[in-house]
Design an enzyme around this catalytic site. Structure first.
Site, short mmCIF file in Angstrom:
data_model
loop_
_atom_site.label_atom_id
_atom_site.label_comp_id
_atom_site.label_asym_id
_atom_site.label_seq_id
_atom_site.Cartn_x
_atom_site.Cartn_y
_atom_site.Cartn_z
N HIS A 1 0.87 -1.17 0.00
CA HIS A 1 0.00 0.00 0.00
C HIS A 1 0.92 1.23 0.00
CE1 HIS A 1 -2.88 2.81 1.95
NE2 HIS A 1 -3.83 1.96 1.64
N ASP B 1 2.65 -4.81 8.08
CA ASP B 1 1.44 -4.03 7.96
C ASP B 1 0.26 -5.01 8.02
OD1 ASP B 1 -0.83 -2.81 6.95
OD2 ASP B 1 0.16 -1.89 5.24
N GLN C 1 -4.85 -5.34 6.61
CA GLN C 1 -5.79 -6.19 5.87
C GLN C 1 -5.94 -7.57 6.50
OE1 GLN C 1 -8.17 -5.63 3.62
NE2 GLN C 1 -7.16 -3.68 3.35
N LYS D 1 -10.90 -1.17 10.15
CA LYS D 1 -11.04 -2.32 9.25
C LYS D 1 -11.45 -3.58 10.02
CE LYS D 1 -8.25 -0.42 5.63
NZ LYS D 1 -6.98 -0.36 4.91
N CYS E 1 -4.59 2.53 -3.76
CA CYS E 1 -3.36 2.98 -3.08
C CYS E 1 -2.22 2.00 -3.30
CB CYS E 1 -3.57 3.18 -1.58
SG CYS E 1 -4.75 4.44 -1.18
#
Ligand SMILES: *Cc1c(COP(=O)(O)O)cnc(C)c1O
Length: 412
Positions: free
Chosen positions: A129, A206, A209, A232, A370
């Site tokens: 991202h 990261d 997600q 999220k 992104c």
């Protein structure tokens, strides 16, 4: 159900009742929300916690002797413990509240400014991202370190043999997402971390997600830093967390100066507070932190095995139907992927399909998500992305497929 199946079947009708927004209409049609990879919806259980906070104990934390301040402080710190338990961090002070994934990444990138020098190398993946690319480019500009990229293949998987070739004694940091937001690929982070550690490099993952779909164990992964956003995972916007190993968090300098992050201040010298407060300058998102804890409670009450299993059913169901549409191409066909489907149909611009779907009450994302380097790899301007959460249904997928077919006829 066979003994090998750990999950309990998910009762989607009951779950949908928890989400008031799923009752609304868009353009005269029942809302079908397939933009979950951008932000998830909020259950009543979390909304209630937010309303309760502002109705009953809204106050600034840590500083007040009065009852409201103490109640707010207690709830905020209780939520931090919930987050610690959820991610299985060893210490509660290894959990730093942030405003979200982007903030957590910048906090770490900024901290490494003083630890890197010319000749050092930083590795990112081709599946990142923008929020996991730009801060590292800025870090390399500041320090003279070099940025290297693990390439991807046509399935949307990282080419790990190339990663092996990039690693050397100059590698100081590796940054990779757990799951790609644009393609849904689940990256083999355990082995990525092991290999980085073998050359003495630290790893930031990261998890923006991954956290909605799986429950990461930061100690089992032996990851150095892990970041995510509450919005999220059925929580509110504007709050997230950075997990950092104690030894790293002690080494990194503070990111922002201000109230709450100091031990003592004079004009000659300021000494910083201990962890986690060193990284939490200013009044935080108190209500957000508490609601983040409530969102984790909610997700855990359903169970991540149950969630992942059901979402995989939706993925398989939707993929099969999409594959039957003539001219439709799915981007991201990794063996290990979550309930994200990125696709295009013929030469139709993704935006045009997205606009027609919206007219039919269906929310999908269109564009580069992104993640422009991924789009460049496929030589496309963008994709249509449908991403499912556990409150979506097969009936919604059927409606979406019918609507998509109509849109394709209108645009061809
Ligand atoms: C959403 C997302 C981000 C950015 O999260 P913010 O909440 O906007 O800070 C970063 N990485 C991935 C993989 C994401 O999906």
């Amino acid at each position: 159900m066979s003994a090998t199946q750990k999950h309990i079947a998910l009762n989607v009708d009951a779950i949908r009742k928890d989400f008031p927004i799923l009752n609304r209409e868009v353009n005269g049609k029942p809302l079908i929300y397939f933009d979950n990879a951008a932000t998830s919806q909020t259950p009543q259980q979390v909304i209630d916690v937010i309303v309760d906070y502002y109705s009953n104990y809204n106050a600034n934390i840590h500083r007040g002797v009065h009852a409201l301040s103490q109640e707010a402080t207690d709830a905020y710190e209780q939520a931090r413990i919930k987050i610690q338990k959820h991610f299985n961090a060893k210490h509660v002070h290894e959990i730093i509240y942030t405003s979200g994934t982007t903030h957590g990444i910048n906090l770490v990138a900024n901290g490494f400014s003083s630890l890197l020098k010319k000749g050092d190398e930083v590795i990112v993946s081709a599946l990142e991202h923008h929020s996991n690319i730009v801060p590292w480019q800025m870090l390399c500009e500041r320090t003279g370190a070099t940025l290297k990229v693990i390439p991807m293949n046509a399935n949307g998987e990282l080419v790990l043999s190339e990663y092996d070739a990039l690693l050397n004694k100059n590698t100081k940091l590796v940054f990779v997402n757990h799951i790609s937001n644009a393609l849904g690929t689940i990256n083999p982070i355990k082995s990525i971390i092991e290999k980085a550690h073998a050359v003495g490099a630290a790893v930031l993952v990261d998890g923006a997600q991954s956290c909605p779909h799986i429950r990461p164990d930061v100690q089992a992964l032996d990851v150095d830093f892990y970041v995510c956003s509450a919005h999220k995972i059925c929580g509110p916007t504007g709050v997230g967390m950075l997990y950092g190993k104690e030894e790293w968090l002690k080494k990194l300098p503070p990111y922002q100066g201000g109230g709450e992050m100091i031990a003592e201040v004079s004009f000659e010298k300021t000494t910083y507070a201990g962890l986690p407060h060193k990284f939490e300058a200013g009044t935080p998102n108190v209500c957000g932190g508490i609601a983040f804890g409530a969102a984790l409670d909610y997700m855990n009450s359903i169970g991540f095995d149950t969630i992942a299993n059901y979402e995989n059913e939706l993925l398989v169901y939707a993929t099969k139907q999409l594959e039957q549409i003539e001219g439709l191409k799915i981007y991201g066909t990794a063996k290990e992927k979550t309930s994200v489907i990125s696709f295009n149909v013929g030469n139709i611009h993704p935006y045009d399909i997205g606009t027609i779907l919206d007219k039919m009450g269906i929310a999908v994302r269109t564009g580069h998500h992104c993640a422009q380097p991924i789009m460049d790899y496929y030589k496309i301007p963008g994709t249509i992305r449908a991403s499912f959460m556990f409150y979506n249904t097969k009936e919604e997928i059927d409606t979406f497929i019918t609507a998509l077919k109509k849109a394709v006829i209108m645009l061809s």
